[in-house]
Motif scaffolding. Structure first.
Motif, short mmCIF file in Angstrom:
data_model
loop_
_atom_site.label_atom_id
_atom_site.label_comp_id
_atom_site.label_asym_id
_atom_site.label_seq_id
_atom_site.Cartn_x
_atom_site.Cartn_y
_atom_site.Cartn_z
N LEU A 128 -0.84 3.08 -3.17
CA LEU A 128 -1.78 4.17 -2.96
C LEU A 128 -1.23 5.56 -3.31
CD1 LEU A 128 -3.81 2.86 0.09
CD2 LEU A 128 -4.47 2.95 -2.32
N ILE A 184 -10.98 4.71 -4.66
CA ILE A 184 -9.56 4.38 -4.41
C ILE A 184 -8.72 5.64 -4.33
CG2 ILE A 184 -8.78 3.98 -6.79
CD1 ILE A 184 -7.81 1.79 -3.83
N ALA A 235 -6.91 6.75 -0.88
CA ALA A 235 -5.47 7.00 -0.91
C ALA A 235 -5.12 8.30 -0.22
CB ALA A 235 -4.96 7.00 -2.35
N TYR A 241 -4.89 7.42 3.40
CA TYR A 241 -3.75 6.54 3.66
C TYR A 241 -2.42 7.29 3.65
CZ TYR A 241 -0.60 2.57 3.53
OH TYR A 241 0.41 1.68 3.82
N LEU A 299 0.83 -1.22 0.00
CA LEU A 299 0.00 0.00 0.00
C LEU A 299 0.86 1.26 0.00
CD1 LEU A 299 -2.96 -0.95 2.38
CD2 LEU A 299 -2.89 -0.99 -0.13
#
Length: 187
Positions: free
Chosen positions: A29, A146, A150, A153, A25
């Motif tokens: 991301l 997504i 992101a 994240y 990730l």
């Protein structure tokens, strides 16, 4: 009420930002939120619109641009300065909790312009293309999700920033699509 909502938002942010941390990730991301990653998709949408919709392709691309312009202007020029919420990566109380995966930026956090713009474009395109191509619905929503996820994240937005951006963008995309559909018989 506001304080408990803020605490929930920070707690959820940390569960995503730190709790889901892993090498894949950390690589994947940041790419998903990078505008250059999606350049081939944007080019495809332009070519597809002109090839499949001929003259109406200009109006489709115009609708995408209008959706983006309105979303960006409303989120970045009006709401962000009014709310003035610091990004999590600039928040002094989180300085020891942030993993720096991308540059933080100096702008404000609420709402996420990435979420606003991408959900706006996704909803507009879904409403335009869905009658002829049903897979646009899950693909468009997954694409916008997504990118928005992101943002959390990598540490530049709280979850509520992206949720508000998604709601704002979806509304703008829906309204621009309604305008497009009203003009469509004349096209």
């Amino acid at each position: 009420m506001i304080e408990s909502l803020h605490n929930f938002d920070v707690e959820l942010f940390l569960k995503i930002h730190r709790g889901l941390s892993n090498g894949f990730l950390d690589w994947f991301l940041p790419l998903m939120r990078n505008r250059y990653t999606w350049a081939p998709l944007y080019l495809f949408i332009i070519i597809f619109s002109f090839k499949e919709y001929k003259k109406r392709g200009w109006y489709i691309i115009g609708g995408v641009i209008l959706t983006f312009a309105l979303g960006d202007m409303i989120s970045s020029r009006f709401i962000k300065p009014f709310v003035a919420r610091l990004r999590p990566c600039n928040e002094p109380t989180l300085i020891h909790d942030i993993i720096h995966r991308v540059p933080c930026g100096s702008g404000y956090s609420f709402p996420s312009a990435h979420a606003t713009n991408h959900f706006g474009i996704a909803v507009f395109l879904i409403m335009v293309f869905y009658p002829r191509w049903k897979p646009i619905l899950p693909i468009g929503l997954a694409w916008a999700f997504i990118i928005s996820f992101a943002q959390i994240y990598v540490g530049v937005h709280y979850p509520i920033d992206t949720i508000a951006g998604a709601a704002l963008g979806s509304t703008i995309g829906f309204l621009v699509a309604l305008i497009y559909k009203k003009l469509q018989p004349a096209l």
